[in-house]
Design a protein around this motif. Structure first.
Motif, PDB file in Angstrom:
ATOM      1  N   ARG A  74       4.847  20.573 -12.946  1.00 17.20           N
ATOM      2  CA  ARG A  74       3.973  20.232 -13.403  1.00 17.20           C
ATOM      3  C   ARG A  74       3.578  18.706 -13.077  1.00 17.20           C
ATOM      4  O   ARG A  74       4.717  17.976 -13.267  1.00 17.20           O
ATOM      5  N   THR A  75       2.438  18.316 -12.428  1.00 16.03           N
ATOM      6  CA  THR A  75       2.178  16.806 -12.343  1.00 16.03           C
ATOM      7  C   THR A  75       1.210  16.454 -13.318  1.00 16.03           C
ATOM      8  O   THR A  75       0.345  17.130 -13.857  1.00 16.03           O
ATOM      9  N   SER A  76       1.297  15.100 -13.359  1.00 12.96           N
ATOM     10  CA  SER A  76       0.499  14.514 -14.482  1.00 12.96           C
ATOM     11  C   SER A  76       0.311  12.926 -14.049  1.00 12.96           C
ATOM     12  O   SER A  76       1.228  12.538 -13.457  1.00 12.96           O
ATOM     13  N   TYR A  77      -1.070  12.564 -14.248  1.00 12.85           N
ATOM     14  CA  TYR A  77      -1.136  11.117 -14.070  1.00 12.85           C
ATOM     15  C   TYR A  77      -1.623  10.164 -14.914  1.00 12.85           C
ATOM     16  O   TYR A  77      -2.008  10.489 -16.155  1.00 12.85           O
ATOM     17  N   THR A  78      -1.629   8.894 -14.540  1.00 14.47           N
ATOM     18  CA  THR A  78      -1.849   7.930 -15.453  1.00 14.47           C
ATOM     19  C   THR A  78      -3.003   7.073 -15.049  1.00 14.47           C
ATOM     20  O   THR A  78      -3.216   7.074 -14.079  1.00 14.47           O
ATOM     21  N   ALA A  79      -3.435   6.277 -16.028  1.00 15.73           N
ATOM     22  CA  ALA A  79      -4.389   5.234 -15.816  1.00 15.73           C
ATOM     23  C   ALA A  79      -3.886   3.924 -14.925  1.00 15.73           C
ATOM     24  O   ALA A  79      -4.861   3.331 -14.566  1.00 15.73           O
ATOM     25  N   VAL A  80      -2.615   3.758 -14.918  1.00  9.77           N
ATOM     26  CA  VAL A  80      -2.245   2.466 -14.473  1.00  9.77           C
ATOM     27  C   VAL A  80      -1.608   2.807 -13.241  1.00  9.77           C
ATOM     28  O   VAL A  80      -0.861   1.812 -12.532  1.00  9.77           O
ATOM     29  N   GLN A  81      -1.537   3.995 -12.359  1.00 10.23           N
ATOM     30  CA  GLN A  81      -1.081   4.196 -11.232  1.00 10.23           C
ATOM     31  C   GLN A  81      -1.865   3.560 -10.135  1.00 10.23           C
ATOM     32  O   GLN A  81      -3.238   3.513 -10.343  1.00 10.23           O
ATOM     33  N   THR A  82      -1.376   2.733  -9.383  1.00  6.75           N
ATOM     34  CA  THR A  82      -1.958   1.907  -8.212  1.00  6.75           C
ATOM     35  C   THR A  82      -2.553   3.029  -6.962  1.00  6.75           C
ATOM     36  O   THR A  82      -1.894   3.884  -6.820  1.00  6.75           O
ATOM     37  N   GLU A  83      -3.536   2.583  -6.355  1.00  9.33           N
ATOM     38  CA  GLU A  83      -4.015   3.397  -5.219  1.00  9.33           C
ATOM     39  C   GLU A  83      -2.811   3.596  -4.147  1.00  9.33           C
ATOM     40  O   GLU A  83      -2.599   4.680  -3.650  1.00  9.33           O
ATOM     41  N   GLU A  84      -1.893   2.690  -4.222  1.00 15.49           N
ATOM     42  CA  GLU A  84      -0.888   2.698  -3.253  1.00 15.49           C
ATOM     43  C   GLU A  84       0.208   3.534  -3.791  1.00 15.49           C
ATOM     44  O   GLU A  84       0.804   4.479  -2.946  1.00 15.49           O
ATOM     45  N   GLN A  85       0.401   3.529  -5.021  1.00 16.62           N
ATOM     46  CA  GLN A  85       1.343   4.688  -5.572  1.00 16.62           C
ATOM     47  C   GLN A  85       0.807   6.012  -5.470  1.00 16.62           C
ATOM     48  O   GLN A  85       1.693   6.787  -5.058  1.00 16.62           O
ATOM     49  N   LEU A  86      -0.362   6.256  -5.532  1.00 18.49           N
ATOM     50  CA  LEU A  86      -0.940   7.652  -5.364  1.00 18.49           C
ATOM     51  C   LEU A  86      -0.939   8.026  -3.784  1.00 18.49           C
ATOM     52  O   LEU A  86      -0.658   9.122  -3.653  1.00 18.49           O
ATOM     53  N   ALA A  87      -1.050   6.944  -3.026  1.00 21.35           N
ATOM     54  CA  ALA A  87      -1.207   7.557  -1.706  1.00 21.35           C
ATOM     55  C   ALA A  87       0.511   7.669  -1.422  1.00 21.35           C
ATOM     56  O   ALA A  87       0.483   8.600  -0.540  1.00 21.35           O
ATOM     57  N   ARG A  88       1.586   6.947  -1.760  1.00 25.35           N
ATOM     58  CA  ARG A  88       2.653   7.416  -1.358  1.00 25.35           C
ATOM     59  C   ARG A  88       3.169   8.784  -1.957  1.00 25.35           C
ATOM     60  O   ARG A  88       3.788   9.766  -1.653  1.00 25.35           O
ATOM     61  N   ALA A  89       2.508   9.244  -3.061  1.00 26.49           N
ATOM     62  CA  ALA A  89       2.577  10.527  -3.715  1.00 26.49           C
ATOM     63  C   ALA A  89       2.040  11.334  -2.717  1.00 26.49           C
ATOM     64  O   ALA A  89       2.682  12.490  -2.471  1.00 26.49           O
ATOM     65  N   VAL A  90       0.806  11.229  -2.390  1.00 27.51           N
ATOM     66  CA  VAL A  90       0.306  12.331  -1.387  1.00 27.51           C
ATOM     67  C   VAL A  90       1.113  12.211  -0.304  1.00 27.51           C
ATOM     68  O   VAL A  90       1.258  13.276   0.332  1.00 27.51           O
TER      69      VAL A  90
END
Ligand SMILES: Cc1ncc(COP(=O)(O)O)c(C=O)c1O
Length: 394
Positions: free
Chosen positions: A361-377
């Motif tokens: 189960r993955t879930s996301y927030t309003a305060v994740q940065t582009e860089e953090q999301l890119a790291r997740a990808v």
């Protein structure tokens, strides 16, 4: 088998630990909504939080909590009914009712207790509670506690609900209980159809909006998203997700809320929400109204991850909410996938039965940065071949 033997013969968790795959009860040591530090010092991108708006660590929310603790103490040490009520609880109720567009609100200590209070407070022997097959555990427990008859209907299937309601029409008091947003799949309930069926058969609809409240429709939740707030008699909320705190509420008509105030056992026989938790929820409610960008950003971030994960070949279902399930296969594949991702610095939730079928189960927030999301990808990309090689259902 004695109750103690049941425990000694329970080996599932021990086996996972022995195999070095156990993913639960991990200690965090500092976090914001976008990333977290594990107790062993590892920094991870947090893709498994319910802090959808990033408010649990917002300095204004933390400050409000601290002020309330200094003023009123660490806890209320009693139920709201007898000696644990604060103006803060009453204020939060007024502002919740106004924001969500219902006549009245009742604040309880957790969302779990809000469901217990609402369902077991209103239903009893002789009544029937109709539960969606995927309803949250707290709703199931509440229905069981009420001692009403439980009747299940197929997930998000208003036609099945209608067939079952038609069989008892006029014969019993019926409550229909659904989640607004389902916590494991992230899908929305088909509220327009459910409302029509409930009204046709005179059943009372309760929507648990733990995951929609504060998130959908600029925070006003699932009923408002469908422009149906007036036709949903009962809405329950939690403060442990978008509101970044702990607590829960029931929203409804004045008379219903007044009845629950004097009859909901989970309210009357449990200590009230702490001053700091109540103040934090109130501050979050005010912030989310003034900062609607949080609701649109969390939606954008989840959409981004849904697209990226799909492009990588993952199966992510068709949710439109911040919850993005990732198919994994069976229990072992899920634990393996979780461990591979944590090695990449990506924290997700490993879900196993009985909570739901195995998945991440993955879930996301309003305060994740582009860089953090890119790291997740990148993390998901790095482990893709090993996760996707595991046949689904193997
Ligand atoms: C759909 C749903 N309802 C109720 C709850 C209970 O909320 P709380 O954490 O406030 O007890 C949860 C929490 O997981 C939930 O997902």
């Amino acid at each position: 088998m004695s109750v103690i033997e049941k425990c000694t013969s329970y080996t599932r968790a021990r086996e996972a630990k022995a195999a070095g795959l156990y993913p639960y009860f991990l200690n965090f040591d500092g976090r914001d909504a976008g990333s977290a530090r594990m107790a062993d010092g590892r920094e991870v991108v947090m893709c498994g939080s319910n802090d959808y708006l990033g408010l649990s660590t917002d300095p204004r929310v933390v400050e409000a909590a601290a002020r309330a603790a200094h003023r009123h103490g660490a806890g209320c040490t009693g139920s709201r009914f007898l000696n644990g009520n604060l103006e803060l609880h009453d204020q939060l109720e007024r502002e919740l009712a106004q924001f969500f567009g219902k006549p009245a609100a009742l604040v309880l200590t957790t969302g779990y207790q809000a469901n217990l209070g609402a369902i077991a407070g209103l239903c009893g022997p002789g009544d029937i509670v109709f539960l969606d097959k995927e309803a949250h555990a707290s709703l199931i427990d509440a229905a069981r506690l009420s001692r009403a008859r439980i009747q299940w209907f197929a997930h998000n299937d208003a036609a099945d609900l209608e067939t079952k309601l038609a069989r008892v029409a006029g014969g019993a008091d019926c409550m229909v209980v659904v989640d607004g947003v389902y916590s494991m799949e992230g899908d929305l309930c088909p509220l327009p159809e459910l409302v029509d069926v409930c009204e046709k058969y005179g059943a009372t609809l309760l929507v648990d909006d733990a995951h929609g409240g504060g998130v959908l429709d600029k925070g006003r939740g699932t009923a408002s998203h469908f422009a149906l707030t007036d036709r949903v008699p009962l809405i329950t909320l939690t403060f442990s997700k978008a509101f970044g705190s702990i607590g829960g509420a029931v929203l409804g008509d004045e008379e219903v809320i007044d009845f629950l105030r004097h009859n909901a056992r989970s309210l009357m026989f449990s200590a009230s929400a702490s001053p700091s938790n109540t103040a934090a929820a109130l501050e979050s409610l005010r912030i989310l109204q003034n900062e609607p960008w949080r609701c649109s950003t969390v939606a954008d971030n989840a959409d981004f991850m849904r697209r990226e994960l799909t492009e990588l070949g993952y199966e992510v279902g068709d949710s439109r909410t911040p919850i993005v399930p990732v198919a994994t296969g069976d229990d072992i594949s899920t634990l393996l996938a979780w461990n591979l991702l944590i090695e990449q610095g990506v924290y997700v939730n490993a879900v196993l039965p009985p909570a739901a079928s195995p998945r991440l189960r993955t879930s996301y927030t309003a305060v994740q940065t582009e860089e953090q999301l890119a790291r997740a990808v990148e993390g998901f990309r790095a482990v893709r071949d090993r996760i996707l090689r595991v046949p689904v259902g193997a």
